[in-house]
Scaffold this active site. Structure first.
Site, PDB file in Angstrom:
ATOM      1  N   ASP A   1       0.837  -1.201   0.000  1.00  0.00           N
ATOM      2  CA  ASP A   1       0.000   0.000   0.000  1.00  0.00           C
ATOM      3  C   ASP A   1       0.871   1.250   0.000  1.00  0.00           C
ATOM      4  OD1 ASP A   1      -2.755   0.964   0.163  1.00  0.00           O
ATOM      5  OD2 ASP A   1      -3.113  -0.793   1.414  1.00  0.00           O
TER       6      ASP A   1
ATOM      7  N   ASP B   1      -3.741   3.923  -2.406  1.00  0.00           N
ATOM      8  CA  ASP B   1      -4.938   4.258  -1.657  1.00  0.00           C
ATOM      9  C   ASP B   1      -5.532   5.561  -2.180  1.00  0.00           C
ATOM     10  OD1 ASP B   1      -6.600   3.671   0.776  1.00  0.00           O
ATOM     11  OD2 ASP B   1      -5.828   5.629   1.380  1.00  0.00           O
TER      12      ASP B   1
ATOM     13  N   GLU C   1      -6.805   2.563  -6.225  1.00  0.00           N
ATOM     14  CA  GLU C   1      -8.155   2.465  -5.671  1.00  0.00           C
ATOM     15  C   GLU C   1      -8.954   3.679  -6.135  1.00  0.00           C
ATOM     16  OE1 GLU C   1      -9.998   2.133  -1.181  1.00  0.00           O
ATOM     17  OE2 GLU C   1      -8.574   3.737  -1.640  1.00  0.00           O
TER      18      GLU C   1
ATOM     19  N   HIS D   1     -10.868  -4.762   3.136  1.00  0.00           N
ATOM     20  CA  HIS D   1     -10.817  -4.382   4.542  1.00  0.00           C
ATOM     21  C   HIS D   1     -11.723  -3.208   4.886  1.00  0.00           C
ATOM     22  CE1 HIS D   1      -8.215  -1.625   2.448  1.00  0.00           C
ATOM     23  NE2 HIS D   1      -8.173  -0.846   3.514  1.00  0.00           N
ATOM     24  N   ASP D   2     -12.436  -2.654   3.911  1.00  0.00           N
ATOM     25  CA  ASP D   2     -13.259  -1.468   4.133  1.00  0.00           C
ATOM     26  C   ASP D   2     -14.756  -1.723   4.017  1.00  0.00           C
ATOM     27  OD1 ASP D   2     -11.308   0.406   4.751  1.00  0.00           O
ATOM     28  OD2 ASP D   2     -10.966   0.966   2.665  1.00  0.00           O
TER      29      ASP D   2
END
Length: 532
Positions: free
Chosen positions: A100, A202, A267, A328-329
């Protein structure tokens, strides 16, 4: 490892959430040594790469997405030597390593922000987004933060507001300053030189803001005024998605092109234009792939999946998507879609067959291969600021972040020997531990079978996806010219005739009677067309 500059095209990446993967030292928090210990499991699935959520030094106000040092490892995860050992072991197993990069914002404990806030004329004064108040003391515009409240935070030393899309502890970098761009590119180069194979970027569409600080409009979509988060009531015309993003993406791509076989997946999340942005960001010499939010919601219909995939390839014929059902979100997809199924395992297998037969690249989230759903947590067990701020209407992201379960007979599902883990391991998750899925009929076994099929069939990796006009609830398409993919997205039996005979490759709840296919609840068929 074999040299293949385009290895990412059609690849499958396994997302590891480091805090929850494996704890090697009994602290209750996962770490890099723990990841290294469990890489054999990941390799046994047949994926191409791993993606690590952030492991950099951080106050952990947003679980590592608030970075205070871009060139080191947070002590809770281990050391730089542990990181290097993990990369080396992954490469031994044939796995690429993607990490990330949280570039849109930093932690307010990053030394450059601490310097920036001291005065209006220090060397880092313009490295973050600062603005004067309105004459009545209010913030300069109406932009809202994703986690609630205004996206502007007052700083008494500078007598100005600073901008933060997320928590007030996560100030946004000022990308309009070329020095900021140079600094962040240098941070990326640091990790490329350490041998990582690429980056997951991200919030890649959040980098630039409107220099004029114009107000956002109201979100005109019909659901917006019922949203739990006020942020979603705005049409974010000016706080993100700015055209200046494109040249910076091209600078990033030029950096990666200096290294062999490296990749970037960005993303891209937006309520209005995410498919268009995915196309823009992956056309030409920009991102290699765009990670989509389009399939991370409650929609589970043939129309939804078909529209999203066709829209991408129509709008960006030279671009490349990366599809995912969970991360994970968001709540895990098996739980989101369980109302459309009679059986949890059947739905988990169907979702795997569908995702792994889509055109594009794919990202799987740890625990997905076990058919997991979210953990039900009490308010006092939460750590996520989103859940704490919006409870109980929005329970936040902790439910999908609870520890990976390895052995149902061990404490904490084999994740940790600690008396207390950072998030609890509960019985519904423990019951689906890796150790319980030894049968050929398990969800884990099917993931391995489906990944092997995708790898062995070139059409499933790289063939065009052509949809067939079959009635709802059937989703049907060809990959290449020879592979039929057919799904009954309901809990009711249906029949269909695809118009040709097939030889099954993998199937669930399907009966073939001449040219007629009987599809049971959550049935799927991936088959080769029979030449006549």
């Amino acid at each position: 490892m074999a040299k293949n500059a385009d290895w990412w095209r059609g690849s499958v990446t396994y997302q590891i959430y480091p805090r929850s993967f494996m704890d090697s030292d009994g602290t209750g928090v996962g770490d890099l040594k723990g990841i290294t210990e469990r890489l054999d499991h990941v390799a046994s699935l047949g994926v191409d790469a791993i993606w690590l959520s952030p492991v950099f030094p951080s106050p952990m106000k947003d679980m590592g997405y608030d970075v205070s040092d871009y060139k080191d490892i947070d002590p809770s995860f281990g050391t730089m030597a542990d990181f290097d050992a993990m990369v080396a072991r992954a490469h031994e197993l044939g796995l690429k390593v993607i990490i990330d990069q949280v570039l849109s914002h930093a932690s307010d404990q990053h030394p450059y922000f601490e310097e920036s806030r001291q005065s209006r004329d220090n060397p880092k004064a313009d490295w973050f987004v600062w603005a004067d108040p309105n004459p009545d003391g209010t913030p300069p515009n109406n932009w809202l933060a994703i986690f609630g409240g205004s996206s502007w935070e007052w700083d008494a030393r500078r007598k100005q507001y600073y901008f933060h899309n997320f928590l007030k502890d996560q100030p946004d970098w000022n990308f309009h300053n070329p020095e900021v761009q140079d600094y962040l590119l240098d941070c990326m180069r640091f990790w490329l030189d350490r041998g990582v194979d690429g980056f997951r970027l991200d919030t890649v569409n959040f980098y630039f803001h409107d220099k004029l600080l114009r107000d956002n409009a109201a979100n005109h979509l019909p659901w917006a005024q019922e949203a739990v988060r006020p942020f979603e009531m705005q049409y974010t015309l000016f706080s993100k998605n700015q055209p200046e993003n494109i040249p910076f993406l091209e600078r990033m791509r030029a950096l990666l092109d200096e290294y062999e076989g490296r990749t970037m997946v960005g993303e891209v999340g937006d309520t209005h234009h995410s498919i268009d942005l995915m196309g823009q960001y992956t056309s030409g010499n920009r991102l290699h792939m765009a990670y989509s939010f389009e399939m991370l919601g409650p929609d589970f219909s043939p129309r939804h999946f078909r529209e999203r995939i066709e829209a991408f390839f129509k709008g960006a014929p030279e671009g490349w998507p990366c599809w995912a059902f969970s991360n994970h979100d968001v709540p895990r997809h098996v739980g989101r879609w369980l109302e459309h199924a009679k059986d949890q395992d059947a739905l988990a297998k169907q979702a795997a067959a569908m995702l792994l037969s889509f055109e594009g690249s794919v990202c799987l989230y740890q625990g997905e291969e076990l058919g997991q759903i979210d953990t039900e947590l009490r308010f006092d067990e939460l750590t996520d600021p989103e859940g704490i701020n919006f409870w109980p209407e929005k329970k936040g992201r902790d439910g999908c972040r609870t520890p990976m379960v390895w052995d149902d007979a061990q404490a904490n599902g084999g994740f940790s020997t600690a008396n207390r883990t950072w998030l609890p391991v509960k019985e519904p998750q423990r019951a689906r531990a890796v150790s319980t899925q030894t049968e050929d009929t398990s969800v884990l076994a099917f993931y391995r079978e489906m990944l092997a099929l995708r790898k062995s069939e070139n059409s499933l990796r790289l063939g065009d996806q052509t949809f067939l006009d079959l009635p709802e609830p059937i989703l049907a398409y060809l990959r290449g010219t020879d592979i039929l993919c057919l799904f009954n997205l309901s809990a009711e039996d249906v029949t269909c005739d695809p118009g040709f005979k097939v030889t099954p490759l993998v199937a669930q709840a399907v009966e073939i009677d001449g040219d007629t296919l009987r599809l049971g609840a959550n049935a799927f068929l991936i088959a080769r067309k029979v030449s006549v």
